[in-house]
Each structure stands twice: as structure tokens, then as C-alpha cells.
Design an enzyme around this catalytic site. Structure first.
Site, PDB file in Angstrom:
ATOM      1  N   VAL A  63       0.831  -1.095  -0.045  1.00 36.97           N
ATOM      2  CA  VAL A  63       0.039  -0.005  -0.066  1.00 36.97           C
ATOM      3  C   VAL A  63       0.694   1.341   0.043  1.00 36.97           C
ATOM      4  O   VAL A  63       0.571   2.276  -0.135  1.00 36.97           O
ATOM      5  CB  VAL A  63      -1.009   0.125   1.058  1.00 36.97           C
ATOM      6  CG1 VAL A  63      -2.011  -1.305   0.979  1.00 36.97           C
ATOM      7  CG2 VAL A  63      -0.346   0.200   2.395  1.00 36.97           C
ATOM      8  N   ASN A  89      -6.660  -2.337   6.597  1.00 35.16           N
ATOM      9  CA  ASN A  89      -6.187  -2.753   7.839  1.00 35.16           C
ATOM     10  C   ASN A  89      -4.773  -2.710   7.870  1.00 35.16           C
ATOM     11  O   ASN A  89      -4.288  -2.627   9.026  1.00 35.16           O
ATOM     12  CB  ASN A  89      -6.428  -4.231   8.028  1.00 35.16           C
ATOM     13  CG  ASN A  89      -5.860  -4.896   9.302  1.00 35.16           C
ATOM     14  OD1 ASN A  89      -6.267  -4.755  10.312  1.00 35.16           O
ATOM     15  ND2 ASN A  89      -4.908  -5.759   8.751  1.00 35.16           N
ATOM     16  N   SER A 144      -7.410   3.417  15.468  1.00 35.22           N
ATOM     17  CA  SER A 144      -6.833   3.071  16.546  1.00 35.22           C
ATOM     18  C   SER A 144      -7.374   3.869  17.858  1.00 35.22           C
ATOM     19  O   SER A 144      -7.700   5.200  17.646  1.00 35.22           O
ATOM     20  CB  SER A 144      -5.321   2.942  16.580  1.00 35.22           C
ATOM     21  OG  SER A 144      -5.023   2.787  18.015  1.00 35.22           O
ATOM     22  N   TYR A 157       2.851   7.359  15.432  1.00 38.56           N
ATOM     23  CA  TYR A 157       1.721   6.363  15.214  1.00 38.56           C
ATOM     24  C   TYR A 157       0.455   6.921  15.404  1.00 38.56           C
ATOM     25  O   TYR A 157      -0.537   6.755  14.952  1.00 38.56           O
ATOM     26  CB  TYR A 157       2.175   5.388  15.968  1.00 38.56           C
ATOM     27  CG  TYR A 157       1.053   3.979  15.836  1.00 38.56           C
ATOM     28  CD1 TYR A 157       0.710   3.308  14.785  1.00 38.56           C
ATOM     29  CD2 TYR A 157       0.149   3.766  17.187  1.00 38.56           C
ATOM     30  CE1 TYR A 157       0.070   2.230  14.792  1.00 38.56           C
ATOM     31  CE2 TYR A 157      -0.730   2.849  16.933  1.00 38.56           C
ATOM     32  CZ  TYR A 157      -0.851   2.009  15.536  1.00 38.56           C
ATOM     33  OH  TYR A 157      -1.829   1.107  15.536  1.00 38.56           O
ATOM     34  N   LYS A 161      -3.062   7.689  13.256  1.00 39.05           N
ATOM     35  CA  LYS A 161      -4.306   7.116  13.273  1.00 39.05           C
ATOM     36  C   LYS A 161      -5.460   8.161  13.696  1.00 39.05           C
ATOM     37  O   LYS A 161      -6.620   7.664  13.238  1.00 39.05           O
ATOM     38  CB  LYS A 161      -4.318   5.968  14.377  1.00 39.05           C
ATOM     39  CG  LYS A 161      -3.344   4.775  14.367  1.00 39.05           C
ATOM     40  CD  LYS A 161      -3.823   3.989  13.070  1.00 39.05           C
ATOM     41  CE  LYS A 161      -3.223   2.755  12.755  1.00 39.05           C
ATOM     42  NZ  LYS A 161      -3.814   1.850  11.714  1.00 39.05           N
TER      43      LYS A 161
HETATM   44  N1  LIG Z   1      -2.735  -4.879  17.641  1.00 38.49           N
HETATM   45  C1  LIG Z   1      -3.552  -3.962  18.284  1.00 38.49           C
HETATM   46  O1  LIG Z   1      -3.706  -3.938  19.353  1.00 38.49           O
HETATM   47  C2  LIG Z   1      -4.028  -2.513  17.154  1.00 38.49           C
HETATM   48  C3  LIG Z   1      -4.591  -1.683  18.175  1.00 38.49           C
HETATM   49  C4  LIG Z   1      -5.283  -0.665  17.315  1.00 38.49           C
HETATM   50  C5  LIG Z   1      -4.948  -0.698  15.815  1.00 38.49           C
HETATM   51  N2  LIG Z   1      -4.304  -1.763  15.211  1.00 38.49           N
HETATM   52  C6  LIG Z   1      -4.324  -1.290  13.831  1.00 38.49           C
HETATM   53  O2  LIG Z   1      -4.848  -2.855  13.207  1.00 38.49           O
HETATM   54  C7  LIG Z   1      -4.167  -3.038  11.985  1.00 38.49           C
HETATM   55  C8  LIG Z   1      -3.564  -4.463  11.919  1.00 38.49           C
HETATM   56  O3  LIG Z   1      -2.680  -4.366  12.804  1.00 38.49           O
HETATM   57  P1  LIG Z   1      -2.073  -6.075  13.667  1.00 38.49           P
HETATM   58  O4  LIG Z   1      -2.030  -5.712  15.169  1.00 38.49           O
HETATM   59  O5  LIG Z   1      -2.934  -7.149  13.185  1.00 38.49           O
HETATM   60  O6  LIG Z   1      -0.722  -6.100  13.060  1.00 38.49           O
HETATM   61  P2  LIG Z   1       0.343  -6.953  12.379  1.00 38.49           P
HETATM   62  O7  LIG Z   1       1.659  -6.573  12.634  1.00 38.49           O
HETATM   63  O8  LIG Z   1      -0.110  -8.479  12.961  1.00 38.49           O
HETATM   64  O9  LIG Z   1      -0.269  -7.184  10.971  1.00 38.49           O
HETATM   65  C9  LIG Z   1      -0.052  -5.929  10.020  1.00 38.49           C
HETATM   66  C10 LIG Z   1      -0.122  -6.584   8.619  1.00 38.49           C
HETATM   67  O10 LIG Z   1       0.266  -5.197   7.551  1.00 38.49           O
HETATM   68  C11 LIG Z   1       0.956  -5.670   6.695  1.00 38.49           C
HETATM   69  N3  LIG Z   1       1.431  -4.473   5.986  1.00 38.49           N
HETATM   70  C12 LIG Z   1       2.321  -3.619   6.552  1.00 38.49           C
HETATM   71  N4  LIG Z   1       2.713  -2.810   5.661  1.00 38.49           N
HETATM   72  C13 LIG Z   1       2.117  -3.077   4.495  1.00 38.49           C
HETATM   73  C14 LIG Z   1       2.050  -2.621   3.218  1.00 38.49           C
HETATM   74  N5  LIG Z   1       2.772  -1.609   2.816  1.00 38.49           N
HETATM   75  N6  LIG Z   1       1.423  -3.092   2.153  1.00 38.49           N
HETATM   76  C15 LIG Z   1       0.787  -4.158   2.503  1.00 38.49           C
HETATM   77  N7  LIG Z   1       0.688  -4.777   3.756  1.00 38.49           N
HETATM   78  C16 LIG Z   1       1.337  -4.141   4.706  1.00 38.49           C
HETATM   79  C17 LIG Z   1       2.023  -6.597   7.222  1.00 38.49           C
HETATM   80  O11 LIG Z   1       2.866  -7.382   6.611  1.00 38.49           O
HETATM   81  C18 LIG Z   1       1.126  -7.463   8.344  1.00 38.49           C
HETATM   82  O12 LIG Z   1       0.788  -8.685   7.768  1.00 38.49           O
HETATM   83  C19 LIG Z   1      -2.927  -1.961  11.913  1.00 38.49           C
HETATM   84  O13 LIG Z   1      -3.521  -0.862  10.861  1.00 38.49           O
HETATM   85  C20 LIG Z   1      -2.697  -1.564  13.431  1.00 38.49           C
HETATM   86  O14 LIG Z   1      -2.202  -0.031  13.406  1.00 38.49           O
HETATM   87  C21 LIG Z   1      -3.787  -2.709  15.886  1.00 38.49           C
END
Ligand SMILES: NC(=O)c1ccc[n+]([C@@H]2O[C@H](COP(=O)([O-])OP(=O)(O)OC[C@H]3O[C@@H](n4cnc5c(N)ncnc54)[C@H](O)[C@@H]3O)[C@@H](O)[C@H]2O)c1
Length: 266
Positions: A63, A89, A144, A157, A161
Site C-alpha cells: 500500500v 487494515n 486505533s 503512530y 491514526k
Molecule cells: N494490535 C493492536 O492492538 C491494534 C490496536 C489498534 C489498531 N491496530 C491497527 O490494526 C491494524 C492491523 O494491526 P495488527 O496488530 O494486526 O498488526 P500485524 O503487524 O499483525 O499485521 C499488519 C499486517 O500489515 C502488513 N503490512 C504492513 N505494511 C504493509 C504494506 N505497505 N502493504 C501491505 N501490507 C502491509 C504486514 O505485512 C502485516 O501482515 C493496523 O492498522 C494497526 O495499526 C492494531
């Protein structure tokens, strides 16, 4: 939720919340494409879900890269005939090595904004013409709770968000005349590789956390911050997304919904 005959793409679909979302959408009947910059991990995730008899496949997308997004969108439309649902996501907490680089470096700001903010906008811009043409579409952006309240450990970060919440409103207004709903989810604390990285960051930034493992930092935060005293899961996020992209939520747009055990109440 009845999502049968719907085609859904989930960016960042190879891990954590992306897999949970893909699984939930598929369990509700959608054909799901897990799109990720890590193609082999996305393929592995799709295989696991296929083994549960779920209609899930994978594709590469970065992305950060507009032509990669265009190629992926065109490929999905060619293979599946349409795109009904997009879950933006994919997200990162900083540039590689950010856990130990406190305060944030210029590359942390650039990397998070390129992926978390511009990446979401570019995906929406790529799918919008198709959704406008068929006068329907559902888009959910993963923001987030960090976008609700800035965090001293990762201003880059949390600011990115907050921007996702704002761009969700902008696109919701712009696309509403075309019967396209655009909403955001603000997950709370979900144990994934991304949160592990946030835990490692806390060990660098907060002296009282330095002796704990990343998982222990996570458990400490759940106990201290979450009114419902339990962690959130990828399925919790997926369930809310399945509702938002269903017909039951047809009059909900431009909203950011906290799925966070009561951490934020705004
Ligand atoms: N885990 C949490 O507590 C939490 C809380 C709030 C928000 N989020 C948000 O949820 C979303 C998913 O997070 P997660 O915790 O599952 O993270 P994660 O690290 O498990 O997964 C993120 C995925 O995004 C992919 N990715 C990263 N850069 C990319 C790119 N340029 N193009 C395509 N894919 C790409 C990675 O390869 C990975 O598979 C994120 O946007 C994160 O900011 C997570």
C-alpha cells in the site's frame, strides 16, 4: 450477517487483525482476498482458512506503492468480477528498528504516514471509481484508540491514526452520494506482532517496564487501562466490521467505532 455473493479485500491480511477479519467475513459468506506486502505469509494464512472450508485466497499488495495497489485492484476485479467490501487494515507502528529508537526518528514519521494514512487514501481512490459505477460499496478503515488520544511513546503512530479517523469522515462525505459507506474502527489492545513491537517500545521508553517481557507489558496495560479487564481479539474487530459492511448498517457512515473494552468513551 449475510455477506454471501460479496467480494471483500483485506489489506494487511497476512497477520493479526487482518486474518481475524478475513475469517469473520468469510464465515459470513463473503469471498475474501487477503492482500499483504508479505505474499508468502498471506498465502499461508489463506491456506489455513481454506482448510476450514472458507472461501479465502491471497494476493500481493504494497500500500506504499500506488501502482501495486492499482494492479491488485484490477486483478481482483478481473478474477472475481467486482469489489464490494474493502478493509484498510495494513498498518505499522514505525519504521524498522523503531522499538529501540526513542524518540521517534524522521523515518518513523514518514513510514507510518506513508502506510497508515496515504496507503488508506490510495486504496480508497483505487476502488472508488468501481464502487461509484455500481453505486454501492463498503469501506472500513482500521484506525486505533491511539487516534483518540495521543501517546507519548509513539506520537508518529497516534497522529497517523487520528488522521485515519479524519480521512474516514472526508471520504464518507465525498462518497455518500454514491451509496458508499466509509467507517473506521478503533481497536483497543489486541495481542499481535504489532502490539509486541509496542510492548518492546514501552521497555525502551518507560524505565518501570524495562524488566518485563512485551507480553507482560501488554497484560499490565490490560489490567491498568481496560474497564472490562480483558484483551480484545482479532475476532472482536472482525465481528464489528462484519456488521458495518452488512445491510444492517446501511445508514451508518463517517463513524469511528471503538472496540476497546471501554478504554475510550469518545
Ligand atoms: N494490535 C493492536 O492492538 C491494534 C490496536 C489498534 C489498531 N491496530 C491497527 O490494526 C491494524 C492491523 O494491526 P495488527 O496488530 O494486526 O498488526 P500485524 O503487524 O499483525 O499485521 C499488519 C499486517 O500489515 C502488513 N503490512 C504492513 N505494511 C504493509 C504494506 N505497505 N502493504 C501491505 N501490507 C502491509 C504486514 O505485512 C502485516 O501482515 C493496523 O492498522 C494497526 O495499526 C492494531
Amino acid at each position: 450477517m449475510d455477506l454471501s455473493h460479496k467480494v471483500a479485500i483485506v489489506t494487511g491480511g497476512a497477520s493479526g487483525i487482518g486474518i481475524g477479519t478475513g475469517k469473520t467475513l468469510a464465515e459470513n459468506g463473503a469471498s475474501v482476498i487477503l492482500c499483504d506486502r508479505n505474499e508468502s505469509l498471506a498465502q499461508d494464512a489463506a491456506t489455513i482458512l481454506q482448510n476450514e472450508n472458507l472461501p479465502v485466497t491471497s494476493m500481493h499488495v504494497d500500500v506504499k506503492n500506488q501502482s501495486s495497489i492499482t494492479e491488485t485492484v484490477e486483478q481482483v476485479i478481473k478474477e472475481f468480477g467486482t469489489i464490494d467490501i474493502v478493509v484498510n487494515n495494513a498498518g505499522v507502528p514505525g519504521a524498522p528498528g523503531w522499538e529501540k529508537a526513542f524518540p521517534a526518528r524522521q523515518e518513523d514519521w514518514d513510514f507510518t504516514f506513508e502506510i497508515n494514512v496515504r496507503g488508506v487514501a490510495l486504496v480508497i481512490e483505487a476502488v472508488a471509481p468501481h464502487m461509484v459505477e455500481k453505486k454501492s460499496g463498503k469501506i472500513v478503515n482500521i484506525a486505533s484508540v491511539a487516534g483518540r488520544q495521543g501517546h507519548p511513546n509513539f506520537p508518529h503512530y497516534s497522529t497517523s491514526k487520528a488522521a485515519v479517523i479524519n480521512l474516514t469522515q472526508a471520504y464518507a462525505l465525498g462518497l455518500a452520494p454514491h451509496n458508499i459507506n466509509v467507517n473506521a474502527i478503533c481497536p483497543g489492545l489486541v495481542w499481535t506482532p504489532l502490539w509486541e513491537s509496542i510492548g518492546l517500545r514501552a521497555k525502551t521508553a518507560e524505565s518501570q517496564m524495562s524488566e518485563l517481557s512485551a507480553r507482560e507489558v501488554f497484560d499490565t496495560r490490560i489490567e491498568a487501562l481496560i474497564p472490562l479487564k480483558r484483551e480484545q481479539t482479532p475476532q472482536d474487530i472482525g465481528n464489528t466490521i462484519a456488521f458495518l459492511v452488512s445491510d444492517r448498517a446501511r445508514n451508518i457512515t463517517g463513524q469511528a467505532i471503538n472496540v476497546d473494552g471501554g478504554l475510550r468513551m469518545n
